[in-house]
Design a protein around this motif. Structure first.
Motif, PDB file in Angstrom:
ATOM      1  N   TYR A   1      26.802  13.355 -10.567  1.00 47.05           N
ATOM      2  CA  TYR A   1      27.753  14.085  -9.720  1.00 47.05           C
ATOM      3  C   TYR A   1      29.085  14.279 -10.441  1.00 47.05           C
ATOM      4  O   TYR A   1      29.718  15.320 -10.330  1.00 47.05           O
ATOM      5  CB  TYR A   1      27.980  13.334  -8.405  1.00 47.05           C
ATOM      6  CG  TYR A   1      26.974  13.691  -7.343  1.00 47.05           C
ATOM      7  CD1 TYR A   1      27.265  14.634  -6.367  1.00 47.05           C
ATOM      8  CD2 TYR A   1      25.718  13.096  -7.314  1.00 47.05           C
ATOM      9  CE1 TYR A   1      26.345  14.974  -5.398  1.00 47.05           C
ATOM     10  CE2 TYR A   1      24.783  13.427  -6.352  1.00 47.05           C
ATOM     11  CZ  TYR A   1      25.098  14.367  -5.398  1.00 47.05           C
ATOM     12  OH  TYR A   1      24.185  14.716  -4.450  1.00 47.05           O
ATOM     13  N   ARG A   2      29.501  13.282 -11.183  1.00 49.82           N
ATOM     14  CA  ARG A   2      30.773  13.344 -11.892  1.00 49.82           C
ATOM     15  C   ARG A   2      30.775  14.416 -12.976  1.00 49.82           C
ATOM     16  O   ARG A   2      31.770  15.099 -13.193  1.00 49.82           O
ATOM     17  CB  ARG A   2      31.040  11.976 -12.505  1.00 49.82           C
ATOM     18  CG  ARG A   2      32.273  11.863 -13.327  1.00 49.82           C
ATOM     19  CD  ARG A   2      32.318  10.425 -13.825  1.00 49.82           C
ATOM     20  NE  ARG A   2      33.435  10.237 -14.685  1.00 49.82           N
ATOM     21  CZ  ARG A   2      33.395  10.412 -16.007  1.00 49.82           C
ATOM     22  NH1 ARG A   2      32.294  10.798 -16.590  1.00 49.82           N
ATOM     23  NH2 ARG A   2      34.455  10.208 -16.726  1.00 49.82           N
ATOM     24  N   ASP A   3      29.644  14.574 -13.654  1.00 51.57           N
ATOM     25  CA  ASP A   3      29.575  15.494 -14.780  1.00 51.57           C
ATOM     26  C   ASP A   3      29.226  16.922 -14.388  1.00 51.57           C
ATOM     27  O   ASP A   3      29.275  17.813 -15.230  1.00 51.57           O
ATOM     28  CB  ASP A   3      28.564  14.983 -15.811  1.00 51.57           C
ATOM     29  CG  ASP A   3      29.054  13.712 -16.495  1.00 51.57           C
ATOM     30  OD1 ASP A   3      30.278  13.464 -16.470  1.00 51.57           O
ATOM     31  OD2 ASP A   3      28.225  12.968 -17.045  1.00 51.57           O
ATOM     32  N   GLU A   4      28.869  17.130 -13.133  1.00 50.69           N
ATOM     33  CA  GLU A   4      28.603  18.489 -12.685  1.00 50.69           C
ATOM     34  C   GLU A   4      29.892  19.283 -12.680  1.00 50.69           C
ATOM     35  O   GLU A   4      30.985  18.728 -12.540  1.00 50.69           O
ATOM     36  CB  GLU A   4      27.993  18.491 -11.278  1.00 50.69           C
ATOM     37  CG  GLU A   4      26.549  18.029 -11.246  1.00 50.69           C
ATOM     38  CD  GLU A   4      26.004  17.949  -9.833  1.00 50.69           C
ATOM     39  OE1 GLU A   4      26.766  18.182  -8.870  1.00 50.69           O
ATOM     40  OE2 GLU A   4      24.815  17.630  -9.690  1.00 50.69           O
ATOM     41  N   ALA A   5      29.773  20.587 -12.790  1.00 52.79           N
ATOM     42  CA  ALA A   5      30.952  21.451 -12.739  1.00 52.79           C
ATOM     43  C   ALA A   5      31.682  21.240 -11.422  1.00 52.79           C
ATOM     44  O   ALA A   5      31.059  21.048 -10.371  1.00 52.79           O
ATOM     45  CB  ALA A   5      30.532  22.912 -12.878  1.00 52.79           C
ATOM     46  N   VAL A   6      33.006  21.259 -11.469  1.00 50.51           N
ATOM     47  CA  VAL A   6      33.812  21.073 -10.266  1.00 50.51           C
ATOM     48  C   VAL A   6      33.567  22.234  -9.318  1.00 50.51           C
ATOM     49  O   VAL A   6      33.594  23.391  -9.711  1.00 50.51           O
ATOM     50  CB  VAL A   6      35.314  20.983 -10.628  1.00 50.51           C
ATOM     51  CG1 VAL A   6      36.160  20.871  -9.371  1.00 50.51           C
ATOM     52  CG2 VAL A   6      35.557  19.804 -11.545  1.00 50.51           C
ATOM     53  N   THR A   7      33.319  21.889  -8.075  1.00 50.00           N
ATOM     54  CA  THR A   7      33.057  22.922  -7.087  1.00 50.00           C
ATOM     55  C   THR A   7      34.312  23.719  -6.788  1.00 50.00           C
ATOM     56  O   THR A   7      35.420  23.198  -6.863  1.00 50.00           O
ATOM     57  CB  THR A   7      32.510  22.296  -5.789  1.00 50.00           C
ATOM     58  OG1 THR A   7      32.296  23.339  -4.835  1.00 50.00           O
ATOM     59  CG2 THR A   7      33.490  21.302  -5.188  1.00 50.00           C
ATOM     60  N   GLU A   8      34.133  24.974  -6.473  1.00 47.79           N
ATOM     61  CA  GLU A   8      35.255  25.839  -6.106  1.00 47.79           C
ATOM     62  C   GLU A   8      35.507  25.810  -4.606  1.00 47.79           C
ATOM     63  O   GLU A   8      36.342  26.553  -4.108  1.00 47.79           O
ATOM     64  CB  GLU A   8      34.981  27.281  -6.565  1.00 47.79           C
ATOM     65  CG  GLU A   8      34.859  27.428  -8.082  1.00 47.79           C
ATOM     66  CD  GLU A   8      36.131  27.039  -8.815  1.00 47.79           C
ATOM     67  OE1 GLU A   8      37.241  27.302  -8.295  1.00 47.79           O
ATOM     68  OE2 GLU A   8      36.023  26.445  -9.899  1.00 47.79           O
ATOM     69  N   ALA A   9      34.774  24.977  -3.884  1.00 52.20           N
ATOM     70  CA  ALA A   9      34.937  24.932  -2.431  1.00 52.20           C
ATOM     71  C   ALA A   9      36.377  24.589  -2.078  1.00 52.20           C
ATOM     72  O   ALA A   9      37.007  23.734  -2.706  1.00 52.20           O
ATOM     73  CB  ALA A   9      33.990  23.896  -1.824  1.00 52.20           C
ATOM     74  N   SER A  10      36.903  25.255  -1.065  1.00 44.94           N
ATOM     75  CA  SER A  10      38.310  25.078  -0.702  1.00 44.94           C
ATOM     76  C   SER A  10      38.596  23.683  -0.165  1.00 44.94           C
ATOM     77  O   SER A  10      39.734  23.237  -0.176  1.00 44.94           O
ATOM     78  CB  SER A  10      38.723  26.125   0.331  1.00 44.94           C
ATOM     79  OG  SER A  10      37.937  25.977   1.498  1.00 44.94           O
ATOM     80  N   ASP A  11      37.565  22.987   0.325  1.00 41.86           N
ATOM     81  CA  ASP A  11      37.812  21.667   0.899  1.00 41.86           C
ATOM     82  C   ASP A  11      37.410  20.526  -0.042  1.00 41.86           C
ATOM     83  O   ASP A  11      37.286  19.381   0.381  1.00 41.86           O
ATOM     84  CB  ASP A  11      37.103  21.528   2.247  1.00 41.86           C
ATOM     85  CG  ASP A  11      35.590  21.674   2.120  1.00 41.86           C
ATOM     86  OD1 ASP A  11      35.121  22.123   1.051  1.00 41.86           O
ATOM     87  OD2 ASP A  11      34.887  21.353   3.089  1.00 41.86           O
TER      88      ASP A  11
END
Length: 199
Positions: free
Chosen positions: A171-181
């Motif tokens: 989870y840490r190495d996945e691309a950062v989500t662009e979700a607003s929350d």
């Protein structure tokens, strides 16, 4: 949770702490400085002092102490002759408590570091619980704690911890989500044997 670029080599992201490093790290401000640099990224001593509500002199001193043992480094891409920027040298620290069985000072430092992690976890949980009723339903349903008692021997406990750590790293190495929350979330992993015979 920690700011890491997935394309960085694994050996740069992790450090197995030695006795000198744990003795240096066993200090409340140094723990907070290293944590801030890992989570929030490079900063000057002045910015860190403001962020952590301390003074620049103390921040500079403790950054130098961390640098002396290789836990922080100057950021060459941001530093100038007038301003020193600091960055975490690694993204993850680990150690085996038994590494320090022959070093009483390091063993005491490890106990302090682990106790500090428990204090931080309790503080973060209390702060969340004090304001959670003002948060969205999604966050209130997603956040929280749980516990479970399992019959494990040391080998299976180590295997379980390794499996859970692997999930956290994915989870840490996945691309950062662009979700607003999206928010930084503290996740603690702990497993301790019960010291009584009751189930």
């Amino acid at each position: 949770m920690e700011s890491t670029s997935p394309d960085r080599p694994v050996e740069q992201r992790r450090v197995h702490l030695d006795g000198r490093q744990v003795r240096t790290l066993a200090h409340p401000l140094r723990m907070r400085l290293l944590g801030s640099l890992r989570v929030d990224g490079p900063a000057t001593a002045t910015a860190l002092a403001e962020r952590l509500s301390t003074n620049t002199g103390a921040t500079s001193y403790h950054l130098r102490q961390l640098a002396d043992v290789g836990l922080v480094t100057e950021d060459p891409d941001r530093g100038t002759s007038r301003q020193r920027w600091w960055q975490a040298a690694h993204d993850v620290s680990d150690f085996e408590p038994t590494d320090f069985d022959d070093d009483p000072d390091a063993r005491a430092a490890v106990q302090w570091i682990q106790g500090d992690q428990v204090r931080v976890m309790a503080e973060l949980a209390e702060r969340w619980m004090a304001v959670e009723h003002h948060q969205s339903r999604d966050w209130r349903d997603a956040a929280g704690m749980s516990d479970l008692v399992l019959p494990l021997d040391p080998t299976r406990l180590r295997a379980l911890s390794a499996d859970l750590w692997e999930v956290l790293m994915r989870y840490r190495d996945e691309a950062v989500t662009e979700a607003s929350d999206a928010k930084p979330v503290h996740v603690f992993l702990a497993g301790f044997p019960r010291l009584d015979d009751r189930w």
